[in-house]
Write an enzyme that holds these catalytic residues in place. Structure first.
Site, PDB file in Angstrom:
ATOM      1  CD  GLU A 111      -2.961  -1.153   2.251  1.00  0.00           C
ATOM      2  OE1 GLU A 111      -2.543  -1.375   3.415  1.00  0.00           O
ATOM      3  OE2 GLU A 111      -4.143  -0.911   1.988  1.00  0.00           O
ATOM      4  CD  GLU A 131      -3.172  -6.646   3.595  1.00  0.00           C
ATOM      5  OE1 GLU A 131      -2.731  -7.526   2.830  1.00  0.00           O
ATOM      6  OE2 GLU A 131      -2.777  -5.472   3.568  1.00  0.00           O
TER       7      GLU A 131
END
Ligand code: 1HE
Length: 257
Positions: A111, A131
């Site tokens: 990210e 995740e």
């Protein structure tokens, strides 16, 4: 701008920001995220481009999982918003950011890399979004930025199946614009940042702030916004000087590599 796990130095008109938490694979705890925010919010005016790098064998292992404690829904929202705010300072700060990638670029590390404008990956780089298999979801802007690089289908696959992209496949998929030999990503990123720093600042600003917005506008709006930006950028004295230099044969031509 000081934090034990984040270093900041300048080399002429470029800055080097480095995650210095190699023992924990540069995992991003809250303090480090806030330090990134503060660093990018307070760049000296002399800085024209930034390189972001990670110390040790990995760029960044993502969220510091040791801080992933029981949060209620509201606290979870606020935590994600804190990441958004910090990475917004990276993407929409005053100057372009080049990420030098190697080793793990995973979870929140991906990210962070996605918030940079240019990604240079060496051959040891790998990309993943664990995740999906850790029972959580991206929270650092990944669902907005990553599909713009690789598409929704690839991101869905990565999160649903735990798929890991190696450096070559990752470059082909769109994670990085440059793929370089092992150990050379930082040098290449510095070379590019120095080149970017020679551009007219308003051109760089338009590329960071106008281009992504124009690309999301309906065509008719996009053409109009583009015209406004083109008019503003060409009006800068810098632009006039550069065009004059070319016409007088004093600026380099475009040439093949
Ligand atoms: C960590 C973290 C971390 C390493 N948080 N401590 N991210 C992940 O799920 C990735 C988790 N990490 C890994 O899969 C691996 O560590 C790596 C592939 C990145 C590197 O492997 P390796 O063998 O080089 O290192 P290691 O032995 O696994 O880790 C070294 C130390 O770093 C070890 O601590 P130690 O005290 O036992 O030495 C690890 O516990 C520690 N470490 N990664 C905390 N991530 C805004 S939402 C974003 C959501 C996410 O990012 S979720 C994805 C999290």
């Amino acid at each position: 701008m000081t934090h034990p796990d984040l270093t900041f130095e300048t080399q002429g008109d470029i800055a080097i920001v480095r995650l210095e938490r190699a023992a924990k694979r540069n995992a991003l705890n809250d303090a480090l995220i806030l330090a990134l925010r503060d660093t990018f919010q307070n760049l000296p005016e002399s800085v024209r481009a930034v390189v972001i790098d990670g110390a040790g064998p990995h760029f960044c292992a993502g969220l510091d999982l040791s801080e992933l404690k029981e949060r209620n829904a509201g606290q979870g929202v606020m935590h994600s918003r804190m990441w958004h705010q910090a990475l917004e300072c990276v993407q929409h700060g005053p100057v372009p950011v080049v990420a030098a990638l190697h080793g793990a670029v995973v979870g929140g590390g991906l990210e962070l890399a996605s918030a940079a404008h240019i990604r240079v990956a060496d051959s040891t780089t790998f990309y993943a979004l664990p995740e999906g298999t850790r029972g959580i979801f991206v929270g650092g802007g990944g669902s907005v930025r990553i599909p713009k690089l690789i598409g929704v289908a690839r991101m869905t696959d990565m999160m649903m199946t735990g798929r890991v992209y190696n450096a070559e496949d990752g470059e082909r998929a769109g994670f990085a614009q440059y793929l370089v030999a092992e150990g050379t990503a930082f040098d290449k990123a510095v070379e590019l940042a120095k080149r970017i720093a020679t551009n007219a600042p308003l051109t760089n600003y338009a590329l960071m702030h106008a281009l992504p917005r124009i690309a999301e506008q309906p065509a008719d709006h996009g053409f109009f916004t583009e015209a406004l930006m083109a008019g503003i950028v060409q009006d800068a004295p810098d632009a006039k000087e550069r065009v004059r230099a070319f016409l007088e044969g004093k600026a380099p031509k475009v040439s093949k590599n």
